[in-house]
Enzyme design. Structure first.
Site, mmCIF file in Angstrom:
data_model
loop_
_atom_site.group_PDB
_atom_site.id
_atom_site.type_symbol
_atom_site.label_atom_id
_atom_site.label_comp_id
_atom_site.label_asym_id
_atom_site.label_seq_id
_atom_site.Cartn_x
_atom_site.Cartn_y
_atom_site.Cartn_z
ATOM 1 N N SER A 27 3.454 9.050 15.430
ATOM 2 C CA SER A 27 3.049 9.163 13.740
ATOM 3 C C SER A 27 1.934 8.495 13.484
ATOM 4 C CB SER A 27 4.188 9.229 12.738
ATOM 5 O OG SER A 27 4.179 7.424 12.454
ATOM 6 N N GLU A 29 -1.243 7.177 10.352
ATOM 7 C CA GLU A 29 -1.644 7.760 9.172
ATOM 8 C C GLU A 29 -2.846 7.766 8.623
ATOM 9 O OE1 GLU A 29 0.208 4.775 6.751
ATOM 10 O OE2 GLU A 29 -1.988 3.789 5.677
ATOM 11 N N THR A 60 -2.079 8.229 2.462
ATOM 12 C CA THR A 60 -1.865 6.809 1.368
ATOM 13 C C THR A 60 -2.536 7.709 0.111
ATOM 14 O OG1 THR A 60 -3.882 6.000 1.574
ATOM 15 C CG2 THR A 60 -2.681 4.980 3.168
ATOM 16 N N TYR A 61 -1.602 6.675 -1.015
ATOM 17 C CA TYR A 61 -1.805 7.297 -2.749
ATOM 18 C C TYR A 61 -2.271 5.612 -3.285
ATOM 19 C CZ TYR A 61 -0.027 7.873 -6.955
ATOM 20 O OH TYR A 61 0.460 8.465 -8.505
ATOM 21 N N ALA A 63 -3.582 5.099 -7.093
ATOM 22 C CA ALA A 63 -2.418 5.040 -8.371
ATOM 23 C C ALA A 63 -4.169 5.066 -9.214
ATOM 24 C CB ALA A 63 -1.651 3.724 -8.244
ATOM 25 N N GLY A 120 3.566 -1.345 -4.022
ATOM 26 C CA GLY A 120 1.900 -0.988 -4.208
ATOM 27 C C GLY A 120 1.413 -3.066 -4.666
ATOM 28 N N ASP A 121 0.355 -2.979 -4.795
ATOM 29 C CA ASP A 121 0.015 -4.221 -5.284
ATOM 30 C C ASP A 121 -0.925 -3.856 -5.984
ATOM 31 O OD1 ASP A 121 1.123 -5.278 -2.886
ATOM 32 O OD2 ASP A 121 -0.720 -4.380 -1.364
ATOM 33 N N TYR A 159 7.604 -6.374 6.702
ATOM 34 C CA TYR A 159 6.163 -7.228 6.679
ATOM 35 C C TYR A 159 6.880 -8.173 8.142
ATOM 36 C CZ TYR A 159 4.624 -5.329 2.737
ATOM 37 O OH TYR A 159 3.022 -3.939 2.331
ATOM 38 N N ASN A 175 14.869 -8.580 1.360
ATOM 39 C CA ASN A 175 14.471 -7.299 -0.023
ATOM 40 C C ASN A 175 13.809 -5.921 1.273
ATOM 41 O OD1 ASN A 175 13.207 -5.650 -2.026
ATOM 42 N ND2 ASN A 175 10.961 -5.975 -0.875
ATOM 43 N N LYS A 179 16.088 -1.467 0.101
ATOM 44 C CA LYS A 179 14.977 -0.883 0.150
ATOM 45 C C LYS A 179 16.231 0.150 1.425
ATOM 46 C CE LYS A 179 11.052 -2.540 1.655
ATOM 47 N NZ LYS A 179 10.270 -2.751 1.834
ATOM 48 N N GLN A 190 3.765 -3.483 8.267
ATOM 49 C CA GLN A 190 2.236 -3.479 8.959
ATOM 50 C C GLN A 190 1.758 -4.230 9.621
ATOM 51 O OE1 GLN A 190 -0.653 -3.319 6.890
ATOM 52 N NE2 GLN A 190 0.295 -3.948 5.370
ATOM 53 N N PHE A 230 -8.706 -7.095 5.671
ATOM 54 C CA PHE A 230 -7.166 -6.696 5.480
ATOM 55 C C PHE A 230 -6.289 -7.187 6.257
ATOM 56 C CE2 PHE A 230 -9.700 -2.328 7.081
ATOM 57 C CZ PHE A 230 -9.769 -1.984 5.841
ATOM 58 N N HIS A 280 3.613 3.747 14.844
ATOM 59 C CA HIS A 280 2.784 4.004 13.401
ATOM 60 C C HIS A 280 1.753 3.833 13.741
ATOM 61 C CE1 HIS A 280 2.441 6.333 9.903
ATOM 62 N NE2 HIS A 280 2.073 5.432 9.317
#
Length: 309
Positions: A27, A29, A60-61, A63, A120-121, A159, A175, A179, A190, A230, A280
Site C-alpha cells: 500500500s 501513502e 494524509t490529512y 487539519a 494527530g500532533d 509505533y 493504547n 484503538k 511509523q 522526521f 506500507h
C-alpha cells in the site's frame, strides 16, 4: 523462541526475492499537493504506482484551513479515478467532534470507505497535544466515533520505537490495543530502519494479545537530513551505521537514490524473511524508488504497462 530468532538465518545473506509477487501486499501513502506543479507530480506518481495493484493508497490529512481543503480535494480526486481503493487520513486536531464527524461523512459521501484514524500532533514540534474542548481526545475515541457514524474500514497508527508522548512501551501497546478494540481492523507503523525493530515489536504486540494485522511503514530515504528531522519528531531511531551510507551524497542525487533503494530493498527482504507480507510505503509523492523496491521484491508492473512506458 521468537519469530526473529526463527528467521535470523534466512535474513542473513538472502540474495534474491524473485517470485514473491504472489506472496506480498503493498500500500502507498501520499500527501496533498500544495500547488499545481505538486498536483501534477502526485498525478504522475499515482499513475506510475497504481499498476502495482496496491491493496489501497492513503492520503494524509491537514487539519484546518486551506490544508484541510487540499486534503479533501486530493483524496476525492484519487477516489474518482476508480483504479485503487483510497483511504483518507483523519485526525482529532483543532476540531470538535461534530466537525470531525462532518468531514468523515464527506468522505463517505465521496465513496471513501476506509479511514486511517489518528490522534494527530500539536502544530509546533515538541508541544503536547491538547484536545479541542468538544473534540475527540484520542485515536481510540475517534475510532469509536467513526464506528458509530458508518461502516468504515479503519486503520490506526503504531509505533515500533514508542510514540514520543507514551509513558512507556507497555503504555504505548495498551493504547494500540484500545484503538483496535474500539473497532480498527489493522495498524500501520511509523517508519524504522532496522528489521529487528519491527519484528520485536510484532512479537511484543502478539504477546500482549494483539491479533490484528500490523503492516510496517517503509520510508525510502530521499533526503537524509530531512529524514533525520522526521525521525526526531516521531521517535524513530536513525542507526549509527546508516549515516555513513549517505555521507558525501548531498550533491549526488542519483547515487543517493541508488543507495537508498538498495537499503530499502534489503530492509523489506529481511522483513519478508521474518514473516512479513504487508508493506506500507511512505512515498513522499515520489514513485521511482518505491517502484524499484517493489520490483526487487517481485511485485512488478504488468508487461502491458512496461511496454507502454
Amino acid at each position: 523462541m521468537s519469530q526473529i530468532d526463527n528467521h535470523a538465518g534466512a535474513r542473513e545473506g538472502s540474495p534474491s526475492s524473485t517470485g514473491l509477487s504472489d506472496d506480498i501486499r503493498v500500500s502507498f501513502e501520499f500527501f496533498p499537493p500544495a500547488n499545481d506543479s505538486a498536483s501534477e507530480r502526485l498525478g504522475k506518481t499515482f499513475e506510475r504506482l497504481a499498476p502495482l495493484a496496491p491493496s489501497f493508497v492513503s492520503m494524509t490529512y491537514g487539519a484546518g484551513g486551506s490544508t484541510q481543503q487540499r486534503s479533501l480535494a486530493a483524496v476525492k480526486h484519487l477516489s474518482e479515478e476508480g483504479i485503487v481503493p483510497v483511504a483518507a487520513h483523519l485526525t482529532c486536531v483543532d476540531a470538535s467532534r461534530d466537525d470531525v464527524d462532518a468531514i468523515a461523512m464527506q468522505f463517505w459521501d465521496a465513496g471513501i470507505r476506509h479511514i486511517v484514524a489518528l490522534r494527530g500532533d500539536a502544530g509546533e514540534p515538541g508541544q503536547p497535544f491538547v484536545p479541542h474542548a468538544n473534540g475527540y481526545r484520542s485515536a481510540a475515541e475517534l475510532v469509536a466515533g467513526l464506528r458509530r457514524l458508518a461502516d468504515f474500514e479503519i486503520s490506526v497508527g503504531a509505533y515500533p520505537e514508542v510514540h514520543p508522548d507514551a509513558q512507556s512501551a507497555e503504555a504505548d501497546l495498551d493504547n494500540l490495543k484500545r484503538k483496535l478494540d474500539a473497532g480498527a481492523s489493522r495498524a500501520l507503523t511509523q517508519f524504522f530502519f532496522s528489521p529487528d525493530t519491527f519484528l520485536r515489536f510484532r512479537d511484543r504486540a502478539a504477546a500482549a494479545g494483539i491479533e490484528a494485522p500490523i503492516a510496517p511503514g517503509i520510508l525510502p530515504i530521499t533526503n537524509f537530513a530531512q529524514t533525520c528531522k522526521f525521525a526526531a519528531a516521531c521517535g524513530a531511531q536513525v542507526p549509527d551505521w546508516l549515516r555513513p551510507m549517505f555521507e558525501g551524497l548531498d550533491d549526488r542525487p542519483d547515487t543517493r537514490k541508488f543507495v537508498s533503494t538498495t537499503l530499502t530493498a534489503d530492509l523489506c527482504r529481511a522483513l519478508h524473511a521474518g514473516g512479513v507480507r504487508d508493506f506500507h510505503f511512505y512515498t513522499l509523492n515520489r514513485a521511482q524508488q518505491v517502484e524499484a523496491v517493489c520490483h526487487l521484491m517481485g511485485r512488478r508492473l504488468p508487461a502491458t504497462v512496461r511496454q507502454a512506458a
